[in-house]
Design a protein around this motif. Structure first.
Motif, PDB file in Angstrom:
ATOM      1  N   LYS A 212       0.813  -1.224   0.000  1.00 50.12           N
ATOM      2  CA  LYS A 212       0.000   0.000   0.000  1.00 50.12           C
ATOM      3  C   LYS A 212       0.844   1.272   0.000  1.00 50.12           C
ATOM      4  O   LYS A 212       1.807   1.398   0.734  1.00 50.12           O
ATOM      5  N   ILE A 213       0.442   2.219  -0.858  1.00 50.24           N
ATOM      6  CA  ILE A 213       1.039   3.562  -0.855  1.00 50.24           C
ATOM      7  C   ILE A 213       0.318   4.367   0.228  1.00 50.24           C
ATOM      8  O   ILE A 213      -0.901   4.509   0.204  1.00 50.24           O
ATOM      9  N   ASN A 214       1.118   4.909   1.163  1.00 52.04           N
ATOM     10  CA  ASN A 214       0.518   5.652   2.284  1.00 52.04           C
ATOM     11  C   ASN A 214       0.343   7.142   1.990  1.00 52.04           C
ATOM     12  O   ASN A 214      -0.612   7.763   2.448  1.00 52.04           O
ATOM     13  N   GLN A 215       1.281   7.729   1.276  1.00 55.47           N
ATOM     14  CA  GLN A 215       1.229   9.190   1.091  1.00 55.47           C
ATOM     15  C   GLN A 215       1.941   9.556  -0.194  1.00 55.47           C
ATOM     16  O   GLN A 215       2.956   8.962  -0.550  1.00 55.47           O
ATOM     17  N   ILE A 216       1.410  10.547  -0.899  1.00 59.39           N
ATOM     18  CA  ILE A 216       2.052  11.158  -2.070  1.00 59.39           C
ATOM     19  C   ILE A 216       2.143  12.643  -1.799  1.00 59.39           C
ATOM     20  O   ILE A 216       1.157  13.275  -1.382  1.00 59.39           O
ATOM     21  N   SER A 217       3.319  13.227  -2.039  1.00 56.92           N
ATOM     22  CA  SER A 217       3.518  14.658  -1.804  1.00 56.92           C
ATOM     23  C   SER A 217       4.103  15.289  -3.065  1.00 56.92           C
ATOM     24  O   SER A 217       4.979  14.716  -3.714  1.00 56.92           O
ATOM     25  N   LEU A 218       3.602  16.465  -3.414  1.00 57.02           N
ATOM     26  CA  LEU A 218       4.081  17.216  -4.580  1.00 57.02           C
ATOM     27  C   LEU A 218       4.530  18.595  -4.143  1.00 57.02           C
ATOM     28  O   LEU A 218       3.954  19.183  -3.217  1.00 57.02           O
ATOM     29  N   ASP A 219       5.570  19.101  -4.807  1.00 52.56           N
ATOM     30  CA  ASP A 219       5.924  20.490  -4.525  1.00 52.56           C
ATOM     31  C   ASP A 219       4.965  21.395  -5.314  1.00 52.56           C
ATOM     32  O   ASP A 219       4.138  20.946  -6.096  1.00 52.56           O
ATOM     33  N   GLU A 220       5.095  22.697  -5.077  1.00 49.82           N
ATOM     34  CA  GLU A 220       4.134  23.636  -5.678  1.00 49.82           C
ATOM     35  C   GLU A 220       4.224  23.657  -7.188  1.00 49.82           C
ATOM     36  O   GLU A 220       3.237  23.906  -7.876  1.00 49.82           O
ATOM     37  N   SER A 221       5.411  23.394  -7.747  1.00 48.64           N
ATOM     38  CA  SER A 221       5.575  23.424  -9.196  1.00 48.64           C
ATOM     39  C   SER A 221       5.010  22.180  -9.862  1.00 48.64           C
ATOM     40  O   SER A 221       4.774  22.176 -11.073  1.00 48.64           O
ATOM     41  N   GLY A 222       4.817  21.096  -9.089  1.00 60.47           N
ATOM     42  CA  GLY A 222       4.338  19.855  -9.653  1.00 60.47           C
ATOM     43  C   GLY A 222       5.403  19.100 -10.426  1.00 60.47           C
ATOM     44  O   GLY A 222       5.069  18.200 -11.198  1.00 60.47           O
ATOM     45  N   GLU A 223       6.679  19.412 -10.178  1.00 61.28           N
ATOM     46  CA  GLU A 223       7.761  18.756 -10.905  1.00 61.28           C
ATOM     47  C   GLU A 223       8.438  17.653 -10.091  1.00 61.28           C
ATOM     48  O   GLU A 223       9.162  16.826 -10.652  1.00 61.28           O
ATOM     49  N   HIS A 224       8.218  17.657  -8.762  1.00 55.03           N
ATOM     50  CA  HIS A 224       8.834  16.644  -7.911  1.00 55.03           C
ATOM     51  C   HIS A 224       7.767  15.988  -7.058  1.00 55.03           C
ATOM     52  O   HIS A 224       6.828  16.643  -6.601  1.00 55.03           O
TER      53      HIS A 224
ATOM     54  N   GLY B   3       7.060  13.035  -3.866  1.00 50.27           N
ATOM     55  CA  GLY B   3       7.513  12.177  -2.779  1.00 50.27           C
ATOM     56  C   GLY B   3       6.482  11.106  -2.524  1.00 50.27           C
ATOM     57  O   GLY B   3       5.284  11.402  -2.435  1.00 50.27           O
ATOM     58  N   VAL B   4       6.928   9.849  -2.384  1.00 51.47           N
ATOM     59  CA  VAL B   4       6.014   8.735  -2.173  1.00 51.47           C
ATOM     60  C   VAL B   4       6.543   7.874  -1.030  1.00 51.47           C
ATOM     61  O   VAL B   4       7.762   7.613  -0.943  1.00 51.47           O
ATOM     62  N   CYS B   5       5.649   7.437  -0.126  1.00 52.62           N
ATOM     63  CA  CYS B   5       6.032   6.502   0.926  1.00 52.62           C
ATOM     64  C   CYS B   5       5.016   5.375   0.960  1.00 52.62           C
ATOM     65  O   CYS B   5       3.854   5.565   0.594  1.00 52.62           O
ATOM     66  N   SER B   6       5.462   4.198   1.406  1.00 57.44           N
ATOM     67  CA  SER B   6       4.588   3.018   1.355  1.00 57.44           C
ATOM     68  C   SER B   6       4.644   2.265   2.672  1.00 57.44           C
ATOM     69  O   SER B   6       5.448   2.566   3.572  1.00 57.44           O
ATOM     70  N   GLU B   7       3.789   1.253   2.763  1.00 59.29           N
ATOM     71  CA  GLU B   7       3.630   0.492   3.999  1.00 59.29           C
ATOM     72  C   GLU B   7       4.866  -0.355   4.304  1.00 59.29           C
ATOM     73  O   GLU B   7       5.108  -0.715   5.467  1.00 59.29           O
ATOM     74  N   ASP B   8       5.677  -0.690   3.315  1.00 57.54           N
ATOM     75  CA  ASP B   8       6.874  -1.517   3.550  1.00 57.54           C
ATOM     76  C   ASP B   8       8.093  -0.690   3.937  1.00 57.54           C
ATOM     77  O   ASP B   8       9.209  -1.182   3.976  1.00 57.54           O
ATOM     78  N   GLY B   9       7.911   0.611   4.196  1.00 57.60           N
ATOM     79  CA  GLY B   9       9.005   1.456   4.663  1.00 57.60           C
ATOM     80  C   GLY B   9       9.765   2.156   3.556  1.00 57.60           C
ATOM     81  O   GLY B   9      10.736   2.861   3.830  1.00 57.60           O
ATOM     82  N   LYS B  10       9.363   1.996   2.339  1.00 58.97           N
ATOM     83  CA  LYS B  10      10.085   2.637   1.251  1.00 58.97           C
ATOM     84  C   LYS B  10       9.671   4.099   1.134  1.00 58.97           C
ATOM     85  O   LYS B  10       8.497   4.458   1.255  1.00 58.97           O
ATOM     86  N   VAL B  11      10.665   4.949   0.850  1.00 57.34           N
ATOM     87  CA  VAL B  11      10.444   6.377   0.588  1.00 57.34           C
ATOM     88  C   VAL B  11      11.191   6.721  -0.688  1.00 57.34           C
ATOM     89  O   VAL B  11      12.379   6.398  -0.822  1.00 57.34           O
ATOM     90  N   GLN B  12      10.479   7.353  -1.645  1.00 53.28           N
ATOM     91  CA  GLN B  12      11.109   7.795  -2.886  1.00 53.28           C
ATOM     92  C   GLN B  12      10.734   9.246  -3.129  1.00 53.28           C
ATOM     93  O   GLN B  12       9.578   9.644  -2.972  1.00 53.28           O
ATOM     94  N   VAL B  13      11.755  10.027  -3.505  1.00 53.34           N
ATOM     95  CA  VAL B  13      11.549  11.410  -3.936  1.00 53.34           C
ATOM     96  C   VAL B  13      12.229  11.533  -5.288  1.00 53.34           C
ATOM     97  O   VAL B  13      13.438  11.279  -5.395  1.00 53.34           O
ATOM     98  N   PHE B  14      11.489  11.891  -6.319  1.00 55.93           N
ATOM     99  CA  PHE B  14      12.081  11.929  -7.653  1.00 55.93           C
ATOM    100  C   PHE B  14      11.414  13.019  -8.476  1.00 55.93           C
ATOM    101  O   PHE B  14      10.327  13.523  -8.166  1.00 55.93           O
ATOM    102  N   GLY B  15      12.142  13.386  -9.538  1.00 56.93           N
ATOM    103  CA  GLY B  15      11.631  14.391 -10.452  1.00 56.93           C
ATOM    104  C   GLY B  15      10.789  13.750 -11.532  1.00 56.93           C
ATOM    105  O   GLY B  15      11.170  12.744 -12.122  1.00 56.93           O
ATOM    106  N   LEU B  16       9.634  14.342 -11.783  1.00 58.89           N
ATOM    107  CA  LEU B  16       8.754  13.807 -12.824  1.00 58.89           C
ATOM    108  C   LEU B  16       9.276  14.108 -14.220  1.00 58.89           C
ATOM    109  O   LEU B  16       8.960  13.395 -15.171  1.00 58.89           O
TER     110      LEU B  16
END
Length: 827
Positions: free
Chosen positions: A66-78, A80-93
């Motif tokens: 399960k994906i727990n949270q999605i976060s976007l900066d104001e520009s919508g170019e980056h 952040g995603v975190c999931s139930e298994d402890g993974k965190v990813q922050v990347f540029g779209l």
């Protein structure tokens, strides 16, 4: 569904297309909204980028869980995603920039810096058991920093500007990223609610205002600057709670600029109820509910409070309600939605008005369609007159729709209702439409039929058809005045004025004279003069006399030959207008006046100069008209016979005396005295009246001795009074004459004593040279008369008389009363 009459503030639609496909196989766990796109996380570890219609534009396989949270900066170019298994990813779209980290516990929250796109703001926070801040440092390495721990799992984080707000099991904290100081701690109110089942919702209204929704309460917190004198060891900012509302709303997710938008979840005893979306207006001391809608989302019976999320898109003013099996979009209702609701509630009048006001902005509705629906609704309700009246406004100039509506009214038997409102000019319908309505009235309502014929222009329908229909009905009822009057009007429209005139005359209709004048029908009435006179002799005579050039006097007299009483009315009015126009008929008029209008006979005889006196005398003597005979005898010079007739026939001494006064003939007075001498009443009348015309002594000497005369004393006294009055009048007149003569003499004297101006402009009346010499040193003599004529002394003629008084020769010659010289100038 809510059957209330109050219109909802929002409308709802399901996000379909790609979302439907996704949720058939997977379940939504979270969603973040940007003005450009949507980011949806699922229970199977997928992240989908969607457009506003729900179409999939990109897909990311982040985790198998399960994906727990999605976060976007104001520009919508980056992202952040975190999931139930402890993974965190922050990347540029749109770039290759990427950060990966895996923790040994589920990460519930991730939030990237609002301005992550900028190089010096490469920061994000994660929330599990700790709140960690990651910041990229030297050689692009990410350095973690523990911001908070020890109070249970971090449940929510919201980053706005330089402030980070997060919620854990104990309450809500706010951190100032500039000073790296925590500036407040807002404790949880209802500790009985499990934080994992009823999570806290955070929303930044602006850079300094945080709204907290938790359990059944809502708090509005304002971040303020602390005064320098209060700082000491305290942070330079503090939080003030401006509003606390315990409203029974378990949780709140987002907010628009004016109102709080709250999603509520109510768990009933046996099953879970539908979630509600409420709009609440914060007031200084409380909150006012503006709107409350229950939402039907798929699988709501299986959902819990934590399964719902609310996201808000400022750019489109849209609310997204996310549940595991459904995504519902709520948006503000536009004018089309408002009209939809009005039509649903059968408020057609208001819907039509709203459409007219917003006709440039509405896209879904057309004013005409709404109007037609309104007309149908009124017809169904039986309000036929109102429906017909609305046709004028709604159908306008559309002839096809007009004709359609007329046939619809015919089918329900209500042609009469729409007849009053049918267009008569611009547009004009087919003649058949108007004929159909007229036939409807002709069958059941003659008065209504007549009204329509009078009001409708004659070119709207085929006049011949309607005339024939009326004639057919008149065969059944020949004396029906309404039908006859209407037929006359139809003939008028068809320019068959002769027939119309016959009907009007038969009906004695008041419009007959107007019809004659308007259409110049004088040639048609030459043989109908008697009918016109019988109807209204006064109006008929006025019309005939005003139009002598069209119907001659001779023609009228000839037509009235068999109706002498009408002939008299016509000739009498003609004589009143002009004593000479009908002179050839004056002899005839004597008999007419004698027969029908004796009071006007004597004035006629006096005013007419063309009347044959012998004929008039013969008629008056035959009819024993004494006054008229007396007048005629006196006019013919037979005054003595006239006086005799007055005395013998009328026996009116006063009239006899008056007649004698008018004639002013001594012989008449003598005859009057002789006739009256043996009649005491006549003697009394004479004594009372002849004092100023005849010497009373002549009458008194002839009175026989012993004759008893009524009121003799009074008569004699009156004679003496009249005599004294005459003496007084003569004396008064004498005094007035003397006074006037003296006054005029004084005025003449004053006038003659005045000076007279003599200058270079005056000339001698004899030699016509200037009266004054050009050389003032020479001597000269000038004579000036009172009449202002001037002469040189030497130019004045020598008088033949010895009198020293000189007279002006000019005035003497003109018989103006010559004046003596008033001035003699010598030098």
């Amino acid at each position: 569904e809510d059957e209330s009459e109050e219109e909802p503030k929002l409308k709802y639609e399901r996000l379909s297309n790609g979302v439907t496909e996704i949720l058939q196989k997977d379940a939504a766990s979270c969603m973040t909204v940007h003005e450009k796109f949507l980011a949806l996380g699922t229970h199977y570890g997928k992240v989908y980028l969607l457009d506003v219609q729900g179409n999939i534009t990109q897909k990311f396989d982040v985790s198998p869980v399960k994906i727990n949270q999605i976060s976007l900066d104001e520009s919508g170019e980056h992202m952040g995603v975190c999931s139930e298994d402890g993974k965190v990813q922050v990347f540029g779209l749109y770039s290759a920039e990427e950060f990966h980290e895996t923790f040994d516990c589920p990460i519930k929250i991730v939030a990237v810096h609002p301005h992550f796109v900028r190089s010096h703001f490469k920061q994000f926070v994660t929330g599990g058991k700790k709140l960690l801040l990651y910041e990229r440092g030297w050689m692009n390495r990410w350095k973690p920093l523990v911001l908070h721990e020890g109070e249970g799992n971090i449940r929510n984080v919201k980053w706005r500007g330089h402030l980070i707000a997060w919620a854990n099991n104990m309450g809500v904290k706010i951190l100032d990223m500039i000073s790296k100081q925590r500036i407040t701690n807002v404790p949880r109110d209802d500790i009985s609610l499990r934080p994992d089942m009823y999570p806290c919702s955070l929303c930044w209204k602006d850079n300094l205002t945080l709204i907290i929704g938790w359990g059944n309460s809502v708090k509005i917190c304002s971040v303020k600057e602390r005064h320098a004198s209060e700082m000491r060891d305290l942070p330079n900012r503090y939080v003030e709670i401006e509003l606390v509302e315990d409203s029974g709303f378990p949780w709140m997710e987002d907010e628009n600029p004016l109102c709080l938008t709250i999603t509520t979840y109510i768990k009933e005893v046996e099953c879970c109820a539908r979630p509600r979306l409420d709009i609440v207006q914060p007031l200084p001391e409380s909150c006012e509910e503006i709107s409350s809608d229950a939402l039907t989302v798929r699988g709501f019976q299986e959902n819990e409070c934590r399964d719902y999320h609310l996201e808000y898109s400022e750019g489109e003013s849209l609310f997204y309600i996310i549940s595991p099996r459904d995504v519902v979009v709520a948006k503000e209702r536009d004018q089309d939605d408002h009209i939809d609701w009005l039509l649903e509630k059968k408020k057609y009048e208001e819907a039509l008005m709203a459409a007219e006001i917003s006709q440039k902005t509405i896209k879904k509705h057309k004013i005409l369609d709404i109007g037609l629906a309104y007309i149908n609704h009124l017809v169904e309700k039986g309000e036929y007159d109102m429906a017909a009246r609305k046709c004028q406004k709604i159908l306008g100039r559309n002839t096809e729709l007009w004709e359609f509506e007329v046939y619809k009214f015919k089918e329900i038997g209500q042609l009469k209702a729409i007849s009053r409102y049918l267009p008569r000019r611009d547009p004009v319908l087919k003649p058949l439409i108007y004929e159909m309505v007229l036939h409807e009235f002709l069958e059941s309502d003659y008065e209504g039929f007549a009204t329509l014929i009078k009001e409708w222009p004659g070119d709207l329908y085929n006049n011949t058809i309607i005339v024939q229909a009326v004639v057919d009905h008149l065969k059944k009822d020949p004396q029906n005045r309404t039908l006859l009057r209407t037929l006359a009007e139809l003939y008028t429209y068809d320019q068959r004025y002769g027939r119309a005139l016959e009907i009007y005359l038969t009906l004695r209709h008041k419009d007959v004279f107007q019809l004659i004048h308007k259409h110049n029908l004088f040639s048609s009435i030459r043989d109908k003069i008697v009918l016109l006179m019988d109807f209204d002799s006064e109006k008929a005579v006025d019309m005939l006399l005003d139009n002598e050039d069209k119907i001659s006097i001779d023609r009228v007299v000839e037509e009235l030959e068999n109706r002498p009483e009408l002939q008299h009315v016509y000739l009498h009015k003609l004589f009143k207008r002009d004593h000479h126009k009908g002179q050839r008929y004056h002899e005839k008029q004597i008999s007419l006046y004698a027969e029908y209008d004796r009071p006007n006979l004597l004035p006629f005889l006096r005013d007419s100069t063309h009347c044959p006196l012998e004929k008039a005398l013969e008629i008056c003597q035959q009819r024993n008209f004494v006054e008229e005979t007396v007048y005629l005898l006196s006019r013919m010079g037979n005054s003595r016979s006239a006086l005799k007739m007055i005395m013998e026939e009328l026996q009116d001494v006063d009239k006899a005396i008056e007649f004698a006064k008018e004639q002013d003939d001594g012989e008449l007075w003598e005859d009057l005295i002789l006739y009256s001498i043996d009649k005491p009443p006549f003697i009394t009348g004479l004594l009372n009246n002849i004092g100023t015309h005849v010497d009373p002594i002549l009458l008194i000497h002839r009175i026989k001795e012993g004759m008893e005369i009524p009121n003799l004393r009074d008569s004699l006294v009156k004679i003496l009074q009249d005599y004294n009055l005459q003496i007084l009048l003569r004396e008064g007149c004498k005094k007035i004459l003397v006074a006037d003569s003296l006054s005029l003499l004084k005025k003449m004297h004053r006038t003659q004593m005045k000076g007279v101006l003599v200058d270079e402009e005056n000339i001698c009346e004899s030699c016509l040279s200037p009266i004054l010499p050009s050389d003032a040193s020479k001597s000269f003599n000038v004579v000036v008369f009172h009449c202002r004529h001037m002469f040189h002394k030497e130019c004045l003629p020598v008088s033949n008389t010895v009198s020293p008084v000189q007279f002006c020769n000019i005035c003497s010659a003109k018989h103006r009363g010559p004046g003596s010289a008033i001035l003699e100038i010598k030098k």
